[in-house]
Design an enzyme around this catalytic site. Structure first.
Site, PDB file in Angstrom:
ATOM      1  N   THR A   1       8.741   1.489 -61.566  1.00  0.00           N
ATOM      2  CA  THR A   1       8.211   2.682 -60.891  1.00  0.00           C
ATOM      3  C   THR A   1       9.301   3.717 -60.663  1.00  0.00           C
ATOM      4  O   THR A   1       9.034   4.918 -60.642  1.00  0.00           O
ATOM      5  CB  THR A   1       7.561   2.268 -59.550  1.00  0.00           C
ATOM      6  OG1 THR A   1       6.464   1.429 -59.848  1.00  0.00           O
ATOM      7  CG2 THR A   1       7.068   3.459 -58.754  1.00  0.00           C
TER       8      THR A   1
ATOM      9  N   SER B   1       7.920  -4.024 -64.798  1.00  0.00           N
ATOM     10  CA  SER B   1       8.674  -5.275 -64.603  1.00  0.00           C
ATOM     11  C   SER B   1       7.815  -6.541 -64.719  1.00  0.00           C
ATOM     12  O   SER B   1       8.369  -7.638 -64.765  1.00  0.00           O
ATOM     13  CB  SER B   1       9.452  -5.258 -63.289  1.00  0.00           C
ATOM     14  OG  SER B   1       8.626  -5.544 -62.195  1.00  0.00           O
TER      15      SER B   1
HETATM   16  C1  SIN Z   1       7.169  -1.089 -59.181  1.00  0.00           C
HETATM   17  O1  SIN Z   1       8.201  -0.854 -59.790  1.00  0.00           O
HETATM   18  O2  SIN Z   1       7.097  -0.900 -57.942  1.00  0.00           O
HETATM   19  C2  SIN Z   1       5.924  -1.623 -59.813  1.00  0.00           C
HETATM   20  C3  SIN Z   1       5.973  -1.660 -61.287  1.00  0.00           C
HETATM   21  C4  SIN Z   1       7.036  -2.558 -61.810  1.00  0.00           C
HETATM   22  O3  SIN Z   1       7.368  -3.555 -61.180  1.00  0.00           O
HETATM   23  O4  SIN Z   1       7.553  -2.256 -62.901  1.00  0.00           O
END
Ligand code: SIN
Length: 334
Positions: A36, A81
């Site tokens: 994110t 992720s």
């Molecule tokens: C985030 O980064 O908060 C959610 C998406 C991810 O883990 O890549």
């Protein structure tokens, strides 16, 4: 390698935060993986609807305000992720190990969903003595109130000033130990919590303050190349009324049981697991709970490790074909 302390550590925990940033002009490498923090959405007002990992490493760096440290960026991946694999941990470790002499510290940008697993895996396998800080964001880069650049700036400050030379996580101004942190909230900026404790320090306006010493280091015999073709360890989540173990379509080398309370297992399931244990499958007793630990079991107790972290450690132990007793001894340090 777990966090190491240095003699620079301020032992007087009651001292207030430093009033001015140290501005050390250090050289920091930012390794980007997506998440994110590199996310972008169509509507600035809707921070929960976006594409994670939309921005590449150079674009992410261009969003940073001007700061004292010399920054370089290396893109490792550009993914959400949930797609992180042991291969990406190995790529990160290759970069951290081969570039340790060139940089004063490292920051890894990472999605928050599996950040606790990456931080723990890196911590088990990192062999050098430069700080490594994982940072992420709960809101994408172009959302109103985005937290990404603040976390990245704080991560850079921590990587350049930390007296600890191991792996840490920085989110929402708080510094976390990779053994204990976990994602506790799906949307809130204060998304992380720590098992059996709290944050170990804080970053405020570029000033780093530790409240606690991290856990002492545990010498473990693992190497980054162990991450290639890890043995298959699956997770079984227990619940009231469970009648039988799930069947897996592939051969399983180990099982982590997310047990009830202090690792408790219903009798029907326990007898199936005892049979599997007799057949040579290593079985780890963990808890569904987010606090506390498991110390007594007919299986290997996971002590204070969470289910996903215990799975990584068991897979590494199985890669080395350790005995039940040796695995038990390793887990007892957590
Ligand atoms: C985030 O980064 O908060 C959610 C998406 C991810 O883990 O890549």
């Amino acid at each position: 390698m777990p966090l190491k302390t240095s003699s620079l550590m301020d032992k007087n925990f009651s001292r207030p935060m430093p009033k001015t940033p140290l501005m050390p002009n250090k050289k920091i490498l930012i390794l980007t993986t997506g998440g994110t923090i590199a996310g972008s959405g169509d509507d600035h007002l809707k921070g929960s609807s976006y594409q994670a990992g939309a921005l590449n490493g150079e674009t992410l760096l261009s969003l940073l305000p001007s700061i004292q440290e010399t920054l370089e960026v290396q893109e490792i991946a550009q993914i959400d992720s949930v797609e992180i694999t042991p291969h990406i941990w190995k790529m990160l470790l290759e970069s951290l190990h081969s570039k340790a002499l060139e940089y004063d510290g490292f920051v890894i940008t990472h999605g928050t969903d599996t950040m606790e697993e990456s931080a723990f895996a890196l911590d088990l396998l990192y062999k050098k003595d430069k700080p490594v800080v994982l940072v992420g964001a709960m809101r994408p880069s172009n959302a109103l109130g985005s937290d990404g650049m603040k976390n990245l700036c704080n991560g850079i400050a921590l990587a350049s000033q930390s007296p600890y030379r191991g792996v840490m996580v920085l989110m929402n101004d708080k510094i976390y130990n990779p053994h204990t942190l976990y994602k506790a909230h799906t949307y809130n900026l204060d998304a992380f919590a720590s098992r059996n404790g709290g944050e170990i320090g804080y970053v405020l306006d570029g000033c780093v303050k530790f409240f606690y010493h991290p856990l002492p280091s545990i010498p473990l015999p693992f190497e980054p190349q162990d991450l290639e073709s890890l043995p298959k360890v699956e997770i079984v989540y227990l619940y009231a009324g469970i009648e039988e173990l799930p069947q897996f379509s592939h051969k399983v080398d180990g099982l982590v049981i997310a047990g009830c309370g202090a690792g408790n297992i219903p009798s029907k399931i326990k007898s199936s697991l005892l049979q599997l244990q007799d057949d040579g499958i290593k079985i780890l007793a963990c808890t569904r709970g987010s606090q506390g630990f498991v110390t007594q079991s007919d299986f290997i107790p996971a002590y204070g490790l969470s289910v996903p972290k215990a799975r990584i450690l068991l897979a590494l132990c199985l890669k080395h074909s350790f005995t039940q007793e040796a695995i038990q001894e390793i887990f007892s340090h957590f």
